[in-house]
Design a protein around this motif. Structure first.
Motif, mmCIF file in Angstrom:
data_model
loop_
_atom_site.group_PDB
_atom_site.id
_atom_site.type_symbol
_atom_site.label_atom_id
_atom_site.label_comp_id
_atom_site.label_asym_id
_atom_site.label_seq_id
_atom_site.Cartn_x
_atom_site.Cartn_y
_atom_site.Cartn_z
ATOM 1 N N LEU A 59 0.968 10.080 0.942
ATOM 2 C CA LEU A 59 0.578 10.884 0.058
ATOM 3 C C LEU A 59 1.391 11.517 -1.317
ATOM 4 C CD1 LEU A 59 -0.890 11.437 2.816
ATOM 5 C CD2 LEU A 59 -0.602 13.817 2.649
ATOM 6 N N SER A 60 2.512 10.890 -1.331
ATOM 7 C CA SER A 60 3.286 11.069 -2.488
ATOM 8 C C SER A 60 2.737 10.501 -3.712
ATOM 9 C CB SER A 60 4.694 10.345 -2.351
ATOM 10 O OG SER A 60 5.385 11.515 -1.497
ATOM 11 N N PRO A 61 3.422 10.839 -5.066
ATOM 12 C CA PRO A 61 2.932 10.385 -6.233
ATOM 13 C C PRO A 61 2.831 8.777 -6.500
ATOM 14 C CG PRO A 61 4.448 12.181 -6.431
ATOM 15 C CD PRO A 61 4.502 11.658 -5.082
ATOM 16 N N ASP A 62 1.689 8.266 -6.838
ATOM 17 C CA ASP A 62 1.330 6.843 -7.014
ATOM 18 C C ASP A 62 2.449 6.205 -7.965
ATOM 19 O OD1 ASP A 62 0.602 8.201 -9.509
ATOM 20 O OD2 ASP A 62 -1.549 7.099 -9.422
ATOM 21 N N PHE A 63 2.902 7.016 -9.041
ATOM 22 C CA PHE A 63 3.994 6.653 -10.010
ATOM 23 C C PHE A 63 5.414 6.244 -9.175
ATOM 24 C CE2 PHE A 63 3.358 11.156 -11.245
ATOM 25 C CZ PHE A 63 4.849 11.386 -10.617
ATOM 26 N N PHE A 64 5.671 6.646 -7.992
ATOM 27 C CA PHE A 64 6.733 6.620 -7.326
ATOM 28 C C PHE A 64 6.450 5.462 -6.314
ATOM 29 C CE2 PHE A 64 9.767 7.068 -3.892
ATOM 30 C CZ PHE A 64 11.178 7.354 -4.489
ATOM 31 N N VAL A 65 5.210 5.359 -5.406
ATOM 32 C CA VAL A 65 5.190 4.688 -4.522
ATOM 33 C C VAL A 65 4.726 3.102 -4.927
ATOM 34 C CG1 VAL A 65 3.501 4.327 -2.439
ATOM 35 C CG2 VAL A 65 4.010 6.510 -3.060
ATOM 36 N N ARG A 66 4.202 3.032 -6.138
ATOM 37 C CA ARG A 66 3.822 1.548 -6.580
ATOM 38 C C ARG A 66 5.061 0.826 -6.807
ATOM 39 N NH1 ARG A 66 0.392 4.263 -10.218
ATOM 40 N NH2 ARG A 66 1.724 4.124 -11.813
ATOM 41 N N ARG A 67 6.268 1.448 -6.929
ATOM 42 C CA ARG A 67 7.407 0.714 -7.229
ATOM 43 C C ARG A 67 7.650 -0.324 -6.021
ATOM 44 N NH1 ARG A 67 7.807 4.595 -11.099
ATOM 45 N NH2 ARG A 67 9.484 4.288 -12.861
ATOM 46 N N LEU A 68 7.019 -0.055 -4.909
ATOM 47 C CA LEU A 68 7.337 -0.756 -3.640
ATOM 48 C C LEU A 68 6.701 -2.067 -3.765
ATOM 49 C CD1 LEU A 68 7.572 2.050 -1.019
ATOM 50 C CD2 LEU A 68 9.449 0.677 -1.840
ATOM 51 N N LEU A 69 5.682 -2.342 -4.598
ATOM 52 C CA LEU A 69 5.301 -3.486 -4.774
ATOM 53 C C LEU A 69 6.372 -4.441 -5.047
ATOM 54 C CD1 LEU A 69 1.890 -2.532 -6.714
ATOM 55 C CD2 LEU A 69 2.125 -3.486 -4.183
ATOM 56 N N GLY A 70 7.256 -4.103 -5.979
ATOM 57 C CA GLY A 70 8.431 -4.967 -6.342
ATOM 58 C C GLY A 70 9.123 -5.689 -5.152
ATOM 59 N N TRP A 71 9.194 -4.655 -4.127
ATOM 60 C CA TRP A 71 9.919 -5.150 -2.672
ATOM 61 C C TRP A 71 9.367 -5.895 -1.926
ATOM 62 C CZ3 TRP A 71 13.163 -0.243 -1.155
ATOM 63 C CH2 TRP A 71 13.899 0.265 -1.927
ATOM 64 N N GLY A 72 7.984 -6.285 -2.285
ATOM 65 C CA GLY A 72 7.168 -7.248 -1.404
ATOM 66 C C GLY A 72 6.106 -6.529 -0.548
ATOM 67 N N ALA A 73 5.653 -5.475 -0.966
ATOM 68 C CA ALA A 73 4.435 -4.910 -0.256
ATOM 69 C C ALA A 73 3.413 -5.420 -0.789
ATOM 70 C CB ALA A 73 4.375 -3.255 -0.488
ATOM 71 N N ASP A 74 2.226 -5.654 0.136
ATOM 72 C CA ASP A 74 1.041 -6.348 -0.332
ATOM 73 C C ASP A 74 0.337 -5.465 -1.013
ATOM 74 O OD1 ASP A 74 1.110 -9.330 0.647
ATOM 75 O OD2 ASP A 74 1.457 -8.198 2.280
ATOM 76 N N ALA A 75 0.293 -4.025 -0.910
ATOM 77 C CA ALA A 75 -0.435 -3.026 -1.226
ATOM 78 C C ALA A 75 0.301 -1.782 -1.250
ATOM 79 C CB ALA A 75 -1.797 -2.993 -0.619
ATOM 80 N N ALA A 76 0.355 -0.812 -2.267
ATOM 81 C CA ALA A 76 0.599 0.493 -2.199
ATOM 82 C C ALA A 76 -0.369 1.545 -2.662
ATOM 83 C CB ALA A 76 2.074 0.484 -3.004
ATOM 84 N N ARG A 77 -0.740 2.181 -1.581
ATOM 85 C CA ARG A 77 -1.727 3.132 -2.162
ATOM 86 C C ARG A 77 -1.341 4.456 -1.689
ATOM 87 N NH1 ARG A 77 -6.627 0.421 -0.944
ATOM 88 N NH2 ARG A 77 -6.280 -1.585 -1.832
ATOM 89 N N ALA A 78 -1.530 5.598 -2.994
ATOM 90 C CA ALA A 78 -0.827 6.721 -2.913
ATOM 91 C C ALA A 78 -1.689 7.825 -3.705
ATOM 92 C CB ALA A 78 0.497 6.677 -3.353
ATOM 93 N N SER A 79 -1.350 9.016 -3.876
ATOM 94 C CA SER A 79 -2.080 9.944 -4.584
ATOM 95 C C SER A 79 -1.892 9.865 -6.109
ATOM 96 C CB SER A 79 -1.571 11.283 -4.313
ATOM 97 O OG SER A 79 -1.656 11.692 -2.847
ATOM 98 N N ARG A 80 -3.202 9.775 -6.680
ATOM 99 C CA ARG A 80 -3.116 9.770 -8.105
ATOM 100 C C ARG A 80 -2.577 11.148 -8.880
ATOM 101 N NH1 ARG A 80 -8.038 7.759 -6.772
ATOM 102 N NH2 ARG A 80 -9.189 9.714 -8.117
ATOM 103 N N TRP A 81 -1.420 10.971 -9.457
ATOM 104 C CA TRP A 81 -0.968 12.292 -10.044
ATOM 105 C C TRP A 81 -1.190 12.041 -11.641
ATOM 106 C CZ3 TRP A 81 3.427 15.978 -7.955
ATOM 107 C CH2 TRP A 81 3.025 15.797 -6.625
ATOM 108 N N PRO A 82 -0.864 13.089 -12.593
ATOM 109 C CA PRO A 82 -0.953 13.064 -13.936
ATOM 110 C C PRO A 82 -0.167 11.996 -14.450
ATOM 111 C CG PRO A 82 -1.097 15.297 -13.322
ATOM 112 C CD PRO A 82 -0.845 14.582 -12.109
#
Length: 221
Positions: free
Chosen positions: A98-121
């Protein structure tokens, strides 16, 4: 049969913390965000209300601040190793938060196949940006995830990866994970509260994701 591993972020991959808390520490408004976190956990605030109030605290937020918060956050040990092992077995891993996408998406660089999160401004790119204080646009309630949305996203990811729902494993820690835990056949409560401990197939307390992962897999090869 391949599997899909679904990871929560706040309180799960982050030990005893959450993305908004880590961001707020960088901006000197930790006390205020913890009060919002308390109200959200008590269900006094909806996810979209939390987002609006958090954004109001973050007038100086930029991508650089988020990067510092991400880098300095109290991550569980072994996240990259677990995700690498999952993928080496031909399985998939994703973060749903549920956290901001601009934080969660950084985990794609750690090897996650997908990172889905809330869209914040949208963030300004740096401290010298001329776009003005954050947020520069209003929060769109439709873009803020809810606990029920985690189930919907899990089903979408199953369809995307061609994995049946019967082959999902969920990792989470709190009430926001309860609906997903009720949906999947296997779940791991990681440093969890009573809302999911009673639903989970397995329980783990500690600071190493490799140990939690070993409860549902043979262990890292």
């Amino acid at each position: 049969m391949t599997r899909l591993h679904l990871f929560d972020l706040d309180g799960t991959l982050l030990h005893g913390s959450a993305a908004p808390v880590e961001i707020s520490q960088q901006l000197g408004v930790e006390r205020e965000i913890r009060e919002l976190e308390r109200a959200f956990a008590a269900r006094e605030l909806a996810p979209s209300e939390f987002a609006v109030r958090a954004c109001a605290l973050w007038s100086e937020l930029t991508d650089e601040v988020v990067e510092r918060a991400f880098t300095g956050a109290p991550w569980l040990e072994g996240i990259r190793e677990v995700w690498a092992d999952i993928r080496s077995r031909g399985e998939r891993c994703a973060v749903i938060s549920l956290s901001p996408d601009f934080f969660v998406r950084r985990l794609l660089g750690w090897g996650a196949d997908a990172a889905r999160a809330s869209r914040w401004p949208v963030l300004a790119p740096g401290a010298e940006a001329e776009a003005g204080p954050y947020p520069r646009e209003p929060v769109d309630p439709a873009g803020i995830l809810t606990p029920a949305a985690k189930v919907k996203i899990a089903r979408e990811l199953c369809a995307e990866f061609g994995i049946p729902a019967t082959e999902c494993v969920a990792y989470g820690d709190s009430l926001s994970d309860a609906e997903l835990f009720a949906e999947v056949p296997v779940s791991v409560a990681v440093n969890a509260d009573h809302h999911v401990r009673e639903l989970a197939s397995h329980q783990y307390s500690g600071r190493d994701l490799r140990e939690a992962y070993a409860l549902v897999s043979p262990g890292i090869r």
